[in-house]
Scaffold this motif. Sequence first.
Motif, PDB file in Angstrom:
ATOM      1  N   MET A 183       0.848  -1.190   0.000  1.00  0.00           N
ATOM      2  CA  MET A 183       0.000   0.000   0.000  1.00  0.00           C
ATOM      3  C   MET A 183       0.880   1.236   0.000  1.00  0.00           C
ATOM      4  SD  MET A 183      -2.987   0.985   2.679  1.00  0.00           S
ATOM      5  CE  MET A 183      -2.117   1.977   3.873  1.00  0.00           C
ATOM      6  N   ALA A 184       0.683   2.121  -0.950  1.00  0.00           N
ATOM      7  CA  ALA A 184       1.503   3.330  -1.045  1.00  0.00           C
ATOM      8  C   ALA A 184       0.978   4.413  -0.126  1.00  0.00           C
ATOM      9  CB  ALA A 184       1.538   3.834  -2.482  1.00  0.00           C
ATOM     10  N   LEU A 185       1.873   5.243   0.334  1.00  0.00           N
ATOM     11  CA  LEU A 185       1.458   6.402   1.113  1.00  0.00           C
ATOM     12  C   LEU A 185       0.719   7.373   0.205  1.00  0.00           C
ATOM     13  CD1 LEU A 185       4.658   7.111   3.207  1.00  0.00           C
ATOM     14  CD2 LEU A 185       2.623   5.911   3.922  1.00  0.00           C
ATOM     15  N   ARG A 186      -0.086   8.205   0.791  1.00  0.00           N
ATOM     16  CA  ARG A 186      -0.813   9.199   0.003  1.00  0.00           C
ATOM     17  C   ARG A 186       0.150  10.148  -0.678  1.00  0.00           C
ATOM     18  NH1 ARG A 186      -4.867  12.108   3.846  1.00  0.00           N
ATOM     19  NH2 ARG A 186      -3.008  12.103   5.140  1.00  0.00           N
ATOM     20  N   THR A 187      -0.214  10.543  -1.884  1.00  0.00           N
ATOM     21  CA  THR A 187       0.606  11.514  -2.590  1.00  0.00           C
ATOM     22  C   THR A 187       0.616  12.815  -1.823  1.00  0.00           C
ATOM     23  OG1 THR A 187       0.043  10.546  -4.714  1.00  0.00           O
ATOM     24  CG2 THR A 187       0.872  12.801  -4.740  1.00  0.00           C
ATOM     25  N   PRO A 188       1.798  13.359  -1.516  1.00  0.00           N
ATOM     26  CA  PRO A 188       1.849  14.591  -0.740  1.00  0.00           C
ATOM     27  C   PRO A 188       1.259  15.766  -1.479  1.00  0.00           C
ATOM     28  CG  PRO A 188       4.042  13.923  -1.448  1.00  0.00           C
ATOM     29  CD  PRO A 188       3.110  12.848  -1.858  1.00  0.00           C
ATOM     30  N   SER A 189       0.836  16.741  -0.718  1.00  0.00           N
ATOM     31  CA  SER A 189       0.242  17.941  -1.288  1.00  0.00           C
ATOM     32  C   SER A 189       1.021  19.156  -0.820  1.00  0.00           C
ATOM     33  CB  SER A 189      -1.229  18.056  -0.841  1.00  0.00           C
ATOM     34  OG  SER A 189      -1.741  19.333  -1.101  1.00  0.00           O
ATOM     35  N   THR A 190       0.966  20.214  -1.623  1.00  0.00           N
ATOM     36  CA  THR A 190       1.609  21.455  -1.207  1.00  0.00           C
ATOM     37  C   THR A 190       0.668  22.319  -0.376  1.00  0.00           C
ATOM     38  OG1 THR A 190       1.005  22.448  -3.319  1.00  0.00           O
ATOM     39  CG2 THR A 190       3.216  21.522  -3.140  1.00  0.00           C
ATOM     40  N   ALA A 191      -0.550  21.800  -0.061  1.00  0.00           N
ATOM     41  CA  ALA A 191      -1.423  22.520   0.857  1.00  0.00           C
ATOM     42  C   ALA A 191      -0.714  22.629   2.195  1.00  0.00           C
ATOM     43  CB  ALA A 191      -2.742  21.766   1.015  1.00  0.00           C
ATOM     44  N   PRO A 192      -0.805  23.803   2.843  1.00  0.00           N
ATOM     45  CA  PRO A 192      -0.010  23.989   4.057  1.00  0.00           C
ATOM     46  C   PRO A 192      -0.412  23.054   5.182  1.00  0.00           C
ATOM     47  CG  PRO A 192      -1.156  26.030   3.393  1.00  0.00           C
ATOM     48  CD  PRO A 192      -1.589  24.940   2.463  1.00  0.00           C
ATOM     49  N   HIS A 193       0.541  22.347   5.715  1.00  0.00           N
ATOM     50  CA  HIS A 193       0.368  21.639   6.979  1.00  0.00           C
ATOM     51  C   HIS A 193       0.848  22.592   8.060  1.00  0.00           C
ATOM     52  CE1 HIS A 193      -0.485  17.790   5.096  1.00  0.00           C
ATOM     53  NE2 HIS A 193       0.577  17.951   4.328  1.00  0.00           N
ATOM     54  N   ALA A 194       0.239  22.508   9.229  1.00  0.00           N
ATOM     55  CA  ALA A 194       0.705  23.346  10.328  1.00  0.00           C
ATOM     56  C   ALA A 194       2.109  22.918  10.718  1.00  0.00           C
ATOM     57  CB  ALA A 194      -0.237  23.213  11.516  1.00  0.00           C
ATOM     58  N   PRO A 195       2.984  23.865  11.034  1.00  0.00           N
ATOM     59  CA  PRO A 195       4.304  23.484  11.549  1.00  0.00           C
ATOM     60  C   PRO A 195       4.138  22.661  12.824  1.00  0.00           C
ATOM     61  CG  PRO A 195       4.238  25.825  11.000  1.00  0.00           C
ATOM     62  CD  PRO A 195       2.822  25.320  10.937  1.00  0.00           C
ATOM     63  N   PRO A 196       5.131  21.888  13.206  1.00  0.00           N
ATOM     64  CA  PRO A 196       5.038  21.117  14.448  1.00  0.00           C
ATOM     65  C   PRO A 196       4.685  22.002  15.642  1.00  0.00           C
ATOM     66  CG  PRO A 196       6.922  20.397  13.185  1.00  0.00           C
ATOM     67  CD  PRO A 196       6.377  21.598  12.473  1.00  0.00           C
ATOM     68  N   SER A 197       3.962  21.422  16.576  1.00  0.00           N
ATOM     69  CA  SER A 197       3.487  22.164  17.740  1.00  0.00           C
ATOM     70  C   SER A 197       4.640  22.586  18.642  1.00  0.00           C
ATOM     71  CB  SER A 197       2.515  21.297  18.534  1.00  0.00           C
ATOM     72  OG  SER A 197       3.200  20.193  19.102  1.00  0.00           O
ATOM     73  N   LEU A 198       4.331  23.507  19.561  1.00  0.00           N
ATOM     74  CA  LEU A 198       5.329  23.932  20.539  1.00  0.00           C
ATOM     75  C   LEU A 198       5.771  22.766  21.425  1.00  0.00           C
ATOM     76  CD1 LEU A 198       3.933  27.411  21.659  1.00  0.00           C
ATOM     77  CD2 LEU A 198       5.904  26.940  20.176  1.00  0.00           C
ATOM     78  N   ALA A 199       4.850  21.830  21.676  1.00  0.00           N
ATOM     79  CA  ALA A 199       5.206  20.667  22.486  1.00  0.00           C
ATOM     80  C   ALA A 199       6.264  19.824  21.779  1.00  0.00           C
ATOM     81  CB  ALA A 199       3.967  19.832  22.782  1.00  0.00           C
ATOM     82  N   LEU A 200       6.075  19.604  20.471  1.00  0.00           N
ATOM     83  CA  LEU A 200       7.075  18.854  19.712  1.00  0.00           C
ATOM     84  C   LEU A 200       8.384  19.636  19.605  1.00  0.00           C
ATOM     85  CD1 LEU A 200       5.055  17.222  16.781  1.00  0.00           C
ATOM     86  CD2 LEU A 200       6.126  16.081  18.730  1.00  0.00           C
ATOM     87  N   LEU A 201       8.264  20.949  19.444  1.00  0.00           N
ATOM     88  CA  LEU A 201       9.475  21.768  19.370  1.00  0.00           C
ATOM     89  C   LEU A 201      10.274  21.664  20.666  1.00  0.00           C
ATOM     90  CD1 LEU A 201      11.118  23.753  17.664  1.00  0.00           C
ATOM     91  CD2 LEU A 201       9.720  25.607  18.595  1.00  0.00           C
ATOM     92  N   ALA A 202       9.567  21.637  21.792  1.00  0.00           N
ATOM     93  CA  ALA A 202      10.245  21.511  23.084  1.00  0.00           C
ATOM     94  C   ALA A 202      10.958  20.167  23.209  1.00  0.00           C
ATOM     95  CB  ALA A 202       9.236  21.678  24.221  1.00  0.00           C
ATOM     96  N   LEU A 203      10.424  19.138  22.542  1.00  0.00           N
ATOM     97  CA  LEU A 203      11.044  17.811  22.611  1.00  0.00           C
ATOM     98  C   LEU A 203      12.345  17.730  21.829  1.00  0.00           C
ATOM     99  CD1 LEU A 203       7.966  15.410  22.332  1.00  0.00           C
ATOM    100  CD2 LEU A 203       9.449  15.771  24.327  1.00  0.00           C
ATOM    101  N   GLU A 204      12.687  18.785  21.094  1.00  0.00           N
ATOM    102  CA  GLU A 204      13.963  18.793  20.387  1.00  0.00           C
ATOM    103  C   GLU A 204      15.149  18.736  21.353  1.00  0.00           C
ATOM    104  OE1 GLU A 204      14.707  18.740  16.965  1.00  0.00           O
ATOM    105  OE2 GLU A 204      12.627  18.083  16.976  1.00  0.00           O
TER     106      GLU A 204
END
Length: 262
Positions: free
Chosen positions: A1-22
Amino acid sequence: MALRTPSTAPHAPPSLALLALEFRAPWEFGAVLPAWPALQRAPRGDGHTVLVFPGLSASDASTLPLRRYLASMGHDTEGWNQGFNFGPRAGVLERAKRDVRQACEATGRKVSLVGWSLGGVYARELAKELPECVRCVITLGTPFSGHPKSTNAWRLYELTSGRDIDREHAQFDLPQAPPVPTTSVYSRSDGVVAWQGSIQRHDHPEIENIEVVASHFGIGLNPSAWFAVADRLAQPEGGWRPFDRFGLLGLKGLIYPDPHRA
């Protein structure tokens, strides 16, 4: 099963919680020592040249641990030798193209390209221009298939490069895959790049996406990413096969999540 074809529609940047996990990046590198016996079980390379490109605002020092590991696995590794990566300023891509050509001509063998984040964009575009010189491309946390502002680093890119990211993005067909075996290593817990922007559409059969559990700043220091890179680089030229995430007695299935899951 292939992954969905990506789109250039904007995805939200990673959340502040994920950024903190850096901040977990140093612990990822610290995991290399206990993982070293497993890392040495990766298939060995055949000595062909591997050029490694650093991420935005980083230098060859950031890729030195990865390059030393790959060298221990039988690869002839080199950095990009252009100091800090402040974007594709005048002469940067021309110098990189010259380096790829020279390495290919000097050895009589195709060169593999590995790029971390923005460095992966360079690797992909170089392979599109020089497919006769490139054996394979591997990217680590590289945003190429999403909207240019679906990251937490686009302002830094504009500041350091002096370029408008929307205008820059419009000049290239970044989602198009290079015409060589291409692997995107990405993480859904990336705190800088929206992971959807690292999903490669299947433009030809030798395309794959490998998910790891890593931070953006740590993906190039993460032992599971290292093993995947070494495994991909060790494939014989003309003998590409998809990554087996269930190898090593099935233990890899515990380390590499299913990239096809919802």
